[in-house]
Write an enzyme that holds these catalytic residues in place. Sequence first.
Site, short mmCIF file in Angstrom:
data_model
loop_
_atom_site.label_atom_id
_atom_site.label_comp_id
_atom_site.label_asym_id
_atom_site.label_seq_id
_atom_site.Cartn_x
_atom_site.Cartn_y
_atom_site.Cartn_z
N ASP A 71 0.74 -1.21 -0.13
CA ASP A 71 -0.18 -0.02 0.12
C ASP A 71 0.74 1.24 -0.15
OD1 ASP A 71 -2.86 1.09 0.29
OD2 ASP A 71 -1.64 2.27 1.68
C1 LIG Z 1 2.91 8.11 -5.18
C2 LIG Z 1 2.95 7.21 -6.76
C3 LIG Z 1 1.65 6.24 -6.55
N1 LIG Z 1 1.47 5.47 -7.48
C4 LIG Z 1 0.46 4.50 -7.67
C5 LIG Z 1 0.84 2.99 -7.25
C6 LIG Z 1 -0.22 2.56 -6.91
O1 LIG Z 1 -0.85 2.09 -8.10
C7 LIG Z 1 -1.37 3.74 -6.42
C8 LIG Z 1 -1.09 3.68 -4.79
O2 LIG Z 1 -2.29 3.25 -4.53
P1 LIG Z 1 -2.48 1.80 -3.67
O3 LIG Z 1 -3.87 1.56 -3.00
O4 LIG Z 1 -1.07 1.59 -2.81
O5 LIG Z 1 -2.46 0.60 -4.93
P2 LIG Z 1 -3.59 0.50 -5.77
O6 LIG Z 1 -5.14 0.97 -5.33
O7 LIG Z 1 -3.28 1.09 -7.25
O8 LIG Z 1 -3.72 -1.21 -6.05
P3 LIG Z 1 -3.79 -2.26 -5.15
O9 LIG Z 1 -4.31 -1.53 -3.78
O10 LIG Z 1 -4.74 -3.33 -5.76
O11 LIG Z 1 -2.46 -2.76 -4.78
O12 LIG Z 1 -0.46 4.85 -6.80
C9 LIG Z 1 2.30 5.53 -8.87
O13 LIG Z 1 2.41 4.60 -9.74
N2 LIG Z 1 3.60 6.29 -8.67
C10 LIG Z 1 3.68 7.21 -7.72
O14 LIG Z 1 4.70 8.26 -7.70
#
Ligand SMILES: Cc1cn([C@H]2C[C@H](O)[C@@H](COP(=O)(O)OP(=O)(O)OP(=O)(O)O)O2)c(=O)[nH]c1=O
EC number: 3.6.1.9
Length: 192
Positions: A71
Site C-alpha cells: 500500500d
Molecule cells: C505516489 C505514486 C503512486 N503510484 C501509484 C501506485 C499504486 O498503483 C497507487 C497507490 O495506491 P494503492 O492503494 O497502494 O494501490 P492500488 O489501489 O493502485 O492497487 P492495489 O491496492 O490493488 O495494490 O498509486 C505511482 O504509480 N507512482 C507514484 O509516484
Amino acid sequence: MTAPSLVLASSSPRRRDLLARIGVTPTRISSPDIDESPLKGELPRAYALRLAQAKAAAVARAPDEIVLAGDTTVALGRRILPPAEDEQTQRKLLGLLSGRRHSCISAICVIDRMGTARTRMVETVVAFKRLSEAEVEAYVASGEGLGKAGGYAIQGRAEALIRFVAGSHSGVIGLPLFETRALLLAAGYPLG
Ligand SMILES: Cc1cn([C@H]2C[C@H](O)[C@@H](COP(=O)(O)OP(=O)(O)OP(=O)(O)O)O2)c(=O)[nH]c1=O
C-alpha cells in the site's frame, strides 16, 4: 523443494512491473477487494501498514503459495491524502503538494507458506517545486496521475517537477524493492 508460487495481491500494474525489474513473475495476480477508508484519527504509517496486511490477508492462499501485497499512502504530516479519483481531486492534491515536502509511505506484507505475515514500511520524502497554474493544468491534462496516490506518478513526467527525493524511489511508485527482496527471501522465495 519446488519454488513456491507467488500471488501478487494487487490491481496495480506498477507493482507487477516493479517485480519484473527484480526478475520476479507472480504465478497469480489477484485484486484485493477491501475497504480502503482510513479509520477515524488513523495516522498515515499505521494506515499503510494496516492496508498492506489487509490486502495480503484478503486473497485466498493455497498451502504452497506466498502472498505479496503493498500500500502506498501520500501524507502531509498526519494528514492522509486520498488518491486522485478525478481531475478536480487531482488539482486539489497538486495544490497541497506544490512547493512542499511530503511523505510517501509504502508498506508491504508477505505471507509465507506457513501463514506467517511479515511487514516492512518505507517512508520517502518527496519535495515538489512550487507549481504554477499552467504546470498543474499540463500535468492534469497528461492524465498520468489519475487514480494514483497523491495524484502524481514519480516514474513519469512528475519527476521533472520534483526537486528531490529522500528514501526509496521504488517505494514511491508502490513497491520498495530492497524491502520486498528481503521479505521474499525470508519467506523462502528463491531470489538471485
Ligand atoms: C505516489 C505514486 C503512486 N503510484 C501509484 C501506485 C499504486 O498503483 C497507487 C497507490 O495506491 P494503492 O492503494 O497502494 O494501490 P492500488 O489501489 O493502485 O492497487 P492495489 O491496492 O490493488 O495494490 O498509486 C505511482 O504509480 N507512482 C507514484 O509516484
